[in-house]
Scaffold this motif. Sequence first.
Motif, PDB file in Angstrom:
ATOM      1  N   UNK A 393      10.152  63.569  -4.097  1.00  0.00           N
ATOM      2  CA  UNK A 393       8.776  64.132  -4.007  1.00  0.00           C
ATOM      3  C   UNK A 393       8.184  63.391  -2.804  1.00  0.00           C
ATOM      4  N   UNK A 394       8.191  62.037  -2.624  1.00  0.00           N
ATOM      5  CA  UNK A 394       7.515  61.319  -1.526  1.00  0.00           C
ATOM      6  C   UNK A 394       8.229  61.748  -0.112  1.00  0.00           C
ATOM      7  N   UNK A 395       9.539  61.923  -0.177  1.00  0.00           N
ATOM      8  CA  UNK A 395      10.152  62.320   1.019  1.00  0.00           C
ATOM      9  C   UNK A 395       9.876  63.775   1.457  1.00  0.00           C
ATOM     10  N   UNK A 396       9.660  64.642   0.234  1.00  0.00           N
ATOM     11  CA  UNK A 396       9.265  65.997   0.647  1.00  0.00           C
ATOM     12  C   UNK A 396       8.022  66.056   1.468  1.00  0.00           C
ATOM     13  N   UNK A 397       7.220  65.351   1.199  1.00  0.00           N
ATOM     14  CA  UNK A 397       5.614  65.370   1.783  1.00  0.00           C
ATOM     15  C   UNK A 397       5.572  64.433   2.945  1.00  0.00           C
ATOM     16  N   UNK A 398       6.171  63.458   2.907  1.00  0.00           N
ATOM     17  CA  UNK A 398       6.024  62.292   3.998  1.00  0.00           C
ATOM     18  C   UNK A 398       7.284  61.796   4.777  1.00  0.00           C
ATOM     19  N   UNK A 399       8.357  62.357   4.591  1.00  0.00           N
ATOM     20  CA  UNK A 399       9.555  62.177   5.255  1.00  0.00           C
ATOM     21  C   UNK A 399       9.545  62.515   6.680  1.00  0.00           C
ATOM     22  N   UNK A 400      10.337  62.009   7.593  1.00  0.00           N
ATOM     23  CA  UNK A 400      10.413  62.311   9.208  1.00  0.00           C
ATOM     24  C   UNK A 400      11.732  63.543   9.208  1.00  0.00           C
ATOM     25  N   UNK A 401      11.395  64.770   9.366  1.00  0.00           N
ATOM     26  CA  UNK A 401      12.455  65.709   9.114  1.00  0.00           C
ATOM     27  C   UNK A 401      13.421  65.641  10.430  1.00  0.00           C
TER      28      UNK A 401
END
Length: 404
Positions: A393-401
């Motif tokens: 969930x954290x990478x979903x909202x704040x990860x660098x795509x």
Amino acid sequence: MQEEVEKSKMEKRPLDRDKGLFKKKEEKKPLSRNPNRSPLSEVSSVELDNIFFPEEKKGQPPAGSTPRIPRISLEDATPIPLEKEPPQKTHIPSPGQWQKTQEVSFRPPKAPQPQMPPKEGARRVAPKSQPSASAPSPAEITSFFVPADRIDARGNIIPVEPPPEETDNGIGHGMRKKPGPLYTVMLAFGRRIHFTKTINLFSEFLGITKEEAERRIRFGKGILFENVDAATARDLQAQFTNISQGVRIVRENALARIPEPQEVLVWLFSRRHFQVTTNHEKLVLPWDNIQLAVAGGVRLHETGHSHKKVLDLILSEPHIRLRVWDATFNYRASGVPFDSLGEVNFLNLIKVLVRFIKKAHFSPTLKEMIDMNLADPRYFESLDEFENYTRWLYLTFYGEPLRL
């Protein structure tokens, strides 16, 4: 006879011209008032040595006795370096030789003369090294030895082939480690999951059975592959697109790893800030810095059947993670409505926090508790599964795509 007597008296009487000579011998020479003006010939060579290099006096000489002048060795004044000259016997010069020694001036040694280049046409002959009779020739010495299976029939050494490059980086066959950034491939949040097709693709790509692929997907809780390079990530994205499965690829960096949790024991409230007492310290933090709140029930023991309620909150500036365990949190000291049975205490805490948290993302499990007024959140089979779910969930909202 009288003439002989007078003649003898005249011989004994000094002549007038000799009177002055006798007077000079009889006169005493006055002492010089300036001792420094005494002639050098009256000072012996040993006394000169004692003036410049006096010996240490071990004791006072007895009164009325003449002090004994010790013999001085020249080695005490000018020691000879051992590395240049061997020790030799000391020669003490005589008084006659001392004056000659004083006239000699000591000059510094001459600087080494630079070697002149050879003249044109002149041959330069290098000195030949004479081999020792006891040392064997280089052809007779072997300093490198190998096992028997590395020597062919002619006695030549078989070269060792370089080891093959690592092709498995922990996520499957056919993947090579390449320099550059690494990425994480995970399921897209809010998209439909084609579970069967995803299991088949996962199994073929990693070369494992479908049962093992299903266990890995369930354990990952949304995270499929980690530590893959950009080319492999694009290949996986194309394969998931062919089966209509949405995926998200984010870059791994320092912010992609969530920090270790700090357990909260007491929570105090204010309008813009809150204070928590953890197992290490007290922290005062703003409400707006909370980025994500995740709730769940975790099985701490594999053989156990009970699940412990837990809540994780990830903050920015500072980048920390707070964790609340239902079993250790002090509800009364925090002012949260307390139930003696303890069934709805965790739900009451979540309802209080939602009133103050305005800018954070809530996990589906937490939203479900609020919307359906559930006392127990969804269960996770281990704490690692809950950690993977929180990170997904954290990478979903704040990860660098990944930019294609």
